[in-house]
Design a protein around this motif. Structure first.
Motif, PDB file in Angstrom:
ATOM      1  N   ASN A 213       0.789  -1.272   0.161  1.00 27.70           N
ATOM      2  CA  ASN A 213      -0.452   0.481   0.064  1.00 27.70           C
ATOM      3  C   ASN A 213       0.836   0.945  -0.048  1.00 27.70           C
ATOM      4  O   ASN A 213       0.659   2.225  -0.089  1.00 27.70           O
ATOM      5  N   ASN A 214       1.788   1.005   0.120  1.00 31.41           N
ATOM      6  CA  ASN A 214       3.013   2.172   0.489  1.00 31.41           C
ATOM      7  C   ASN A 214       3.459   2.638  -0.067  1.00 31.41           C
ATOM      8  O   ASN A 214       4.497   3.916  -0.945  1.00 31.41           O
ATOM      9  N   SER A 215       3.329   1.851  -1.598  1.00 34.90           N
ATOM     10  CA  SER A 215       4.393   2.146  -2.543  1.00 34.90           C
ATOM     11  C   SER A 215       3.350   2.719  -3.995  1.00 34.90           C
ATOM     12  O   SER A 215       4.384   2.141  -5.094  1.00 34.90           O
ATOM     13  N   ILE A 216       2.445   1.979  -3.775  1.00 30.01           N
ATOM     14  CA  ILE A 216       1.539   1.611  -5.550  1.00 30.01           C
ATOM     15  C   ILE A 216       1.192   3.326  -6.039  1.00 30.01           C
ATOM     16  O   ILE A 216       1.491   3.386  -7.145  1.00 30.01           O
ATOM     17  N   SER A 217       0.991   4.417  -5.128  1.00 30.69           N
ATOM     18  CA  SER A 217       1.014   5.761  -5.698  1.00 30.69           C
ATOM     19  C   SER A 217       3.038   5.823  -6.298  1.00 30.69           C
ATOM     20  O   SER A 217       2.420   6.843  -7.393  1.00 30.69           O
ATOM     21  N   ASP A 218       3.583   6.056  -5.778  1.00 30.94           N
ATOM     22  CA  ASP A 218       5.247   5.599  -6.030  1.00 30.94           C
ATOM     23  C   ASP A 218       4.919   5.046  -7.423  1.00 30.94           C
ATOM     24  O   ASP A 218       6.128   5.988  -8.732  1.00 30.94           O
ATOM     25  N   LEU A 219       4.790   4.037  -8.018  1.00 24.89           N
ATOM     26  CA  LEU A 219       4.831   3.125  -8.387  1.00 24.89           C
ATOM     27  C   LEU A 219       3.990   3.680  -9.682  1.00 24.89           C
ATOM     28  O   LEU A 219       4.771   3.918 -11.517  1.00 24.89           O
ATOM     29  N   THR A 220       2.951   4.296  -9.532  1.00 18.54           N
ATOM     30  CA  THR A 220       2.043   5.152 -10.181  1.00 18.54           C
ATOM     31  C   THR A 220       2.670   6.125 -11.319  1.00 18.54           C
ATOM     32  O   THR A 220       3.323   6.783 -12.159  1.00 18.54           O
ATOM     33  N   ALA A 221       3.644   7.206  -9.815  1.00 15.84           N
ATOM     34  CA  ALA A 221       4.405   8.217 -10.112  1.00 15.84           C
ATOM     35  C   ALA A 221       4.947   7.903 -11.229  1.00 15.84           C
ATOM     36  O   ALA A 221       5.789   8.578 -12.329  1.00 15.84           O
ATOM     37  N   VAL A 222       6.429   6.758 -10.860  1.00 19.05           N
ATOM     38  CA  VAL A 222       7.189   6.187 -11.735  1.00 19.05           C
ATOM     39  C   VAL A 222       6.765   6.177 -12.962  1.00 19.05           C
ATOM     40  O   VAL A 222       7.745   6.961 -14.242  1.00 19.05           O
ATOM     41  N   ARG A 223       5.995   4.998 -13.379  1.00 20.01           N
ATOM     42  CA  ARG A 223       5.447   4.857 -14.507  1.00 20.01           C
ATOM     43  C   ARG A 223       5.036   6.299 -15.149  1.00 20.01           C
ATOM     44  O   ARG A 223       5.283   6.300 -16.993  1.00 20.01           O
ATOM     45  N   ASN A 224       4.637   7.252 -14.790  1.00 18.29           N
ATOM     46  CA  ASN A 224       3.719   8.303 -15.199  1.00 18.29           C
ATOM     47  C   ASN A 224       5.418   9.374 -15.370  1.00 18.29           C
ATOM     48  O   ASN A 224       5.020   9.898 -16.624  1.00 18.29           O
ATOM     49  N   ALA A 225       6.985   9.559 -15.036  1.00 16.96           N
ATOM     50  CA  ALA A 225       7.089   9.772 -14.483  1.00 16.96           C
ATOM     51  C   ALA A 225       8.274   9.405 -16.255  1.00 16.96           C
ATOM     52  O   ALA A 225       9.503  10.261 -17.077  1.00 16.96           O
ATOM     53  N   ALA A 226       7.947   7.935 -16.238  1.00 20.07           N
ATOM     54  CA  ALA A 226       8.787   7.987 -17.407  1.00 20.07           C
ATOM     55  C   ALA A 226       7.974   7.481 -18.514  1.00 20.07           C
ATOM     56  O   ALA A 226       9.130   6.884 -19.664  1.00 20.07           O
ATOM     57  N   GLN A 227       6.949   7.919 -19.118  1.00 19.22           N
ATOM     58  CA  GLN A 227       5.946   7.783 -19.558  1.00 19.22           C
ATOM     59  C   GLN A 227       6.302   6.049 -19.744  1.00 19.22           C
ATOM     60  O   GLN A 227       6.971   5.503 -21.363  1.00 19.22           O
TER      61      GLN A 227
END
Length: 229
Positions: A213-227
């Motif tokens: 749960n702690n990292s789901i938002s991080d994972l979404t964010a890095v996917r978006n940042a790296a396109q």
């Protein structure tokens, strides 16, 4: 293990400047003495406060009671650290610090003591120098948990040291390839080091392995940042 990679927590207090002084907290382990604006039982190593004979006797009584209740020193330590990590998961850093101090009383040589105090130094006091020192000690002490290098790598990212972070996180995923949060943190390191394709590959691995749960938002964010596709 009842451990997950730790999210960045809002600062609640700040370090007090002091001349560097080291203290031997357990035979063979020297730690820089640092104190903070918080009750001593909420600071790593009880804020290095001098204890009276009565307080030391109370500590011994507490440890004996813990061992009696759980059946062994090992189980007493496991119970204290379990409660500490659950508190971290819930954002209760004050409670976590109290629990890690209890674990320190039970088995001060264990890796999880220094790992936990590193997280407290980072998350509550924003003392990244202390966190770095304590993570390095945790790596050398007995029985490290699988989240140790993932958490250390995340701290290095927060400290704006992505190259150092990637080196640690590369080791983290080799040693615990099933730990999603380590892959998520590695994705951020790779992205910050200018390799979005490799970041997406790490993010894909993270997604396959049940992100916490702690990292789901991080994972979404890095996917978006790296396109990532």
């Amino acid at each position: 293990q009842n451990v997950r990679a730790v999210a960045c927590v809002v600062t609640l207090a700040s370090a007090l400047p002091a001349a560097a002084e080291t203290v031997e907290v357990v035979p063979g382990v020297q730690v820089t003495k640092r104190t903070y604006t918080a009750p001593v039982n909420e600071q790593p190593f009880f804020g290095f406060a001098a204890k009276s004979a009565e307080q030391k006797a109370e500590d011994e009584k507490f440890v004996s009671a813990m061992i009696g209740a759980t059946g062994s020193r090992e189980k007493a330590f496991e119970e204290a650290t379990k409660r500490a990590w659950i508190a971290i998961q819930g954002g209760k850093v004050k409670e976590a610090a109290v629990r890690f101090n209890q674990a320190f009383l039970v088995s001060p040589e264990q890796s999880s003591v220094y790992h936990g105090f590193a997280v407290i130094a980072q998350a509550r006091f924003s003392d990244l120098d202390a966190a770095d020192e304590l993570f390095k000690i945790a790596l050398k002490q007995p029985n490290p948990v699988k989240a140790l290098k993932a958490d250390y790598g995340r701290m290095l990212l927060i400290a704006k040291r992505p190259r150092d972070a990637q080196e640690v996180l590369d080791q983290a995923v080799k040693e615990a390839p099933d730990f999603s949060d380590a892959w998520t943190n590695l994705a951020w390191a790779r992205f910050q080091n200018g390799d979005p394709a490799a970041a997406c590959a790490a993010a894909e691995e993270a997604a396959k392995k049940r992100p916490s749960n702690n990292s789901i938002s991080d994972l979404t964010a890095v996917r978006n940042a790296a396109q990532c596709k």
